[in-house]
Design a protein around this motif. Structure first.
Motif, short mmCIF file in Angstrom:
data_model
loop_
_atom_site.label_atom_id
_atom_site.label_comp_id
_atom_site.label_asym_id
_atom_site.label_seq_id
_atom_site.Cartn_x
_atom_site.Cartn_y
_atom_site.Cartn_z
N LEU A 179 10.35 -3.77 -0.53
CA LEU A 179 9.75 -3.26 -2.19
C LEU A 179 8.90 -5.27 -2.62
CD1 LEU A 179 11.54 -1.04 -4.77
CD2 LEU A 179 9.26 -0.75 -2.89
N GLY A 180 9.36 -6.40 -2.37
CA GLY A 180 9.12 -7.99 -2.33
C GLY A 180 7.97 -7.77 -1.65
N TRP A 181 7.98 -7.45 -0.41
CA TRP A 181 7.17 -8.01 0.31
C TRP A 181 6.10 -7.03 0.00
CZ3 TRP A 181 10.62 -5.83 5.48
CH2 TRP A 181 11.28 -6.79 5.80
N LEU A 182 5.69 -6.14 -0.31
CA LEU A 182 5.26 -4.56 -0.67
C LEU A 182 4.08 -6.03 -1.70
CD1 LEU A 182 5.78 -1.49 -0.76
CD2 LEU A 182 4.67 -2.72 1.30
N ASP A 183 4.56 -6.42 -3.05
CA ASP A 183 4.54 -7.37 -3.69
C ASP A 183 3.06 -8.52 -3.25
OD1 ASP A 183 4.98 -5.35 -6.12
OD2 ASP A 183 7.53 -6.65 -6.21
N GLU A 184 4.74 -9.34 -2.24
CA GLU A 184 4.06 -10.62 -1.81
C GLU A 184 3.05 -10.31 -0.96
OE1 GLU A 184 5.81 -13.31 1.82
OE2 GLU A 184 6.79 -13.00 0.07
N TRP A 185 2.37 -9.44 -0.26
CA TRP A 185 1.41 -8.72 0.99
C TRP A 185 0.74 -8.56 -0.45
CZ3 TRP A 185 5.13 -5.29 4.64
CH2 TRP A 185 6.23 -6.39 4.97
N GLY A 186 0.60 -7.95 -1.77
CA GLY A 186 -0.48 -7.74 -2.67
C GLY A 186 -0.53 -5.93 -1.60
N ALA A 187 0.01 -5.05 -1.54
CA ALA A 187 0.34 -4.18 -1.19
C ALA A 187 0.69 -3.30 -2.01
CB ALA A 187 0.67 -3.62 0.23
N PRO A 188 -0.46 -2.25 -2.13
CA PRO A 188 0.56 -0.91 -3.06
C PRO A 188 1.94 -0.08 -2.53
CG PRO A 188 -0.92 -0.06 -2.04
CD PRO A 188 -1.10 -1.89 -1.74
N LYS A 189 2.85 0.10 -3.79
CA LYS A 189 4.13 0.63 -3.66
C LYS A 189 3.56 2.04 -3.38
CE LYS A 189 5.81 -2.40 -5.81
NZ LYS A 189 5.60 -3.46 -6.45
N THR A 190 2.44 2.92 -2.79
CA THR A 190 2.24 4.48 -3.19
C THR A 190 1.17 4.46 -2.59
OG1 THR A 190 1.29 4.56 -4.85
CG2 THR A 190 3.56 4.86 -5.20
N SER A 191 0.36 5.24 -2.04
CA SER A 191 -0.61 5.17 -0.99
C SER A 191 -0.89 6.83 -0.70
CB SER A 191 -0.30 5.05 0.66
OG SER A 191 -1.04 5.31 0.91
N ASP A 192 -2.20 7.26 -0.86
CA ASP A 192 -2.91 8.85 -0.42
C ASP A 192 -2.69 8.80 1.17
OD1 ASP A 192 -2.82 8.53 -3.49
OD2 ASP A 192 -5.57 7.54 -3.12
N ALA A 193 -2.32 8.31 1.83
CA ALA A 193 -1.94 8.54 3.22
C ALA A 193 -1.16 9.44 4.15
CB ALA A 193 -2.23 7.51 4.29
N PRO A 194 -0.37 10.05 4.71
CA PRO A 194 0.35 10.21 4.87
C PRO A 194 1.55 9.60 4.82
CG PRO A 194 -1.69 11.75 5.85
CD PRO A 194 -1.87 10.54 5.29
N ARG A 195 2.87 10.15 4.80
CA ARG A 195 3.82 9.61 4.64
C ARG A 195 3.72 9.39 6.46
NH1 ARG A 195 7.16 7.56 1.31
NH2 ARG A 195 7.07 9.18 -0.52
N MET A 196 5.11 8.50 6.88
CA MET A 196 4.09 8.25 8.55
C MET A 196 3.43 7.93 9.06
SD MET A 196 7.95 7.97 7.91
CE MET A 196 8.54 8.16 9.77
N ALA A 197 1.69 7.70 8.71
CA ALA A 197 0.24 6.74 9.19
C ALA A 197 1.15 6.34 10.09
CB ALA A 197 -0.38 7.45 7.75
N TRP A 198 2.18 5.51 9.76
CA TRP A 198 1.73 4.35 10.42
C TRP A 198 1.83 4.13 11.36
CZ3 TRP A 198 6.59 2.25 11.79
CH2 TRP A 198 7.78 3.43 11.07
N MET A 199 2.86 5.32 11.74
CA MET A 199 3.54 5.15 13.58
C MET A 199 2.68 6.19 14.21
SD MET A 199 7.68 6.83 12.44
CE MET A 199 7.58 7.17 14.61
N ALA A 200 2.03 5.26 15.49
CA ALA A 200 2.14 5.91 16.95
C ALA A 200 3.25 6.44 16.85
CB ALA A 200 2.01 4.49 17.83
N GLY A 201 2.22 7.33 17.88
CA GLY A 201 2.93 9.14 18.57
C GLY A 201 2.59 9.78 18.22
#
Length: 181
Positions: A66-88
């Motif tokens: 959660l600290g990384w997300l803050d540091e990166w300015g990234a939201p802690k939630t997303s409208d994207a489907p769970r696991m969308a980041w995983m290739a495969g």
């Protein structure tokens, strides 16, 4: 990735780094919840020690992510489907209606069963649920170790794989000791 103010690379919002940090923080939260539940439902010192270890390790790792997300300015939630980041092909592994939103996550019904169990029944159910939870977490961590663009995420993910595999072996021994599989 883009350079941040301090010269460090900042992963994109749709990167494996951000997706893993977001999804694994939620995955870890459930492991912590299940561990608190069993801690209060058994007097078995071995299970309680495992639960304490999982609570401390995963709560700390969750805080880091959660600290990384803050540091990166990234939201802690997303409208994207769970696991969308995983290739495969894991994109869209979203909620099933039973509360399980990612690989290895316990369903709402399973969590209710754990809340209502006591003693050996709670121990066995917890060990089974946590084994499945770790297996799902390992799947996610392996993907992050392979796909993440930042060394810190790759390093944490690889460490999670090693630690959770060792805990799976420990839990298998604990299940056998209780006459369960």
């Amino acid at each position: 990735m883009a350079p941040g103010e301090d010269g460090l690379e900042i992963p994109a919002a749709d990167s494996a780094d951000v997706g893993f940090a977001r999804d694994m923080a939620d995955h870890h939260q459930q492991a912590v919840e299940m561990s608190f539940l069993v801690r209060d439902r058994t007097e078995d010192e071995e299970v309680r020690l495992l639960a304490y270890d999982i609570i401390n390790t995963q709560a700390n790792q969750r805080g880091m992510m959660l600290g990384w997300l803050d540091e990166w300015g990234a939201p802690k939630t997303s409208d994207a489907p769970r696991m969308a980041w995983m290739a495969g092909g894991h994109a869209g592994h979203g909620a099933t209606g039973d509360g399980a939103t990612m690989p290895g996550m316990a369903t709402d019904e399973q969590l209710d069963q754990l809340r209502n169990a006591e003693g050996r029944d709670a121990e066995v159910l917890y060990l089974r649920l946590m084994t499945a939870h770790h297996e799902g977490g390992i799947e996610m961590a392996r993907a992050a170790a392979d796909q993440a663009g930042t060394e810190v995420v790759r390093h944490l993910a690889a460490g999670m794989v090693t630690a959770q595999q060792a805990e799976i072996e420990q839990m298998a021994d604990m299940l056998r000791a209780r006459g369960a599989s």
